[in-house]
Design a protein around this motif. Structure first.
Motif: not given
Length: 149
Positions: A98-101, A116-118, A130-131, A137-138
């Motif tokens: 949540d903090a990351l988002m 965005v590169l993961i 995947i989450q 994307k959301k």
């Protein structure tokens, strides 16, 4: 003279015909045998073991500026804006997704064109990666990529 007991009989009287109440199944059997032969001939021609998978190639020019998310197995993560392999800003640490988002939302609002590169550790669960992609994307991120070594 107009008696109905003449030698020819009347149209409605006399001995009637009995109708068969059975269905003639011989034509259906013929059709089924023809279909069976067709399927027996066509079945060996198809090879179900071959699956056409899509291919992905490396991009010729990687993006020059992007937002990098580094995911660790212990649940912590880092987020930073990268430019040509070196950090443009100092990496911020996030202890939860949540903090990351939240931090990704802020960076994406400032830089909406950056992909965005993961980059995830080798032992991290696939579901977590995947989450993060789904959450990005959301938030409205159009381009999400995975870092490989």
């Amino acid at each position: 003279m107009a008696s109905s007991s003449s030698g020819f009989g009347s149209l409605r009287g006399g001995r009637g015909r009995k109708f068969k109440s059975e269905i003639n199944v011989v034509p259906y059997i013929d059709v089924m045998l023809v279909l069976l032969v067709i399927f027996m001939v066509v079945a060996p021609l198809t090879n179900p073991g071959v699956i056409n998978l899509p291919t992905a190639e490396k991009t010729a020019l990687p993006p020059t500026q992007y937002i990098q998310l580094s995911l660790r197995q212990n649940g912590s993560s880092e987020i930073a804006i990268q430019q040509q392999g070196q950090a443009k800003d100092k990496a911020e640490t996030a202890e939860s997704r949540d903090a990351l988002m939240q931090k990704l939302r802020v960076l994406h609002a400032k830089n909406p064109d950056y992909p965005v590169l993961i980059a995830a550790e080798k032992d991290i669960r696939y579901e977590e990666v995947i989450q993060v992609i789904s959450d990005a994307k959301k938030l409205g991120v159009n381009r999400v990529g995975l870092a490989t070594r």
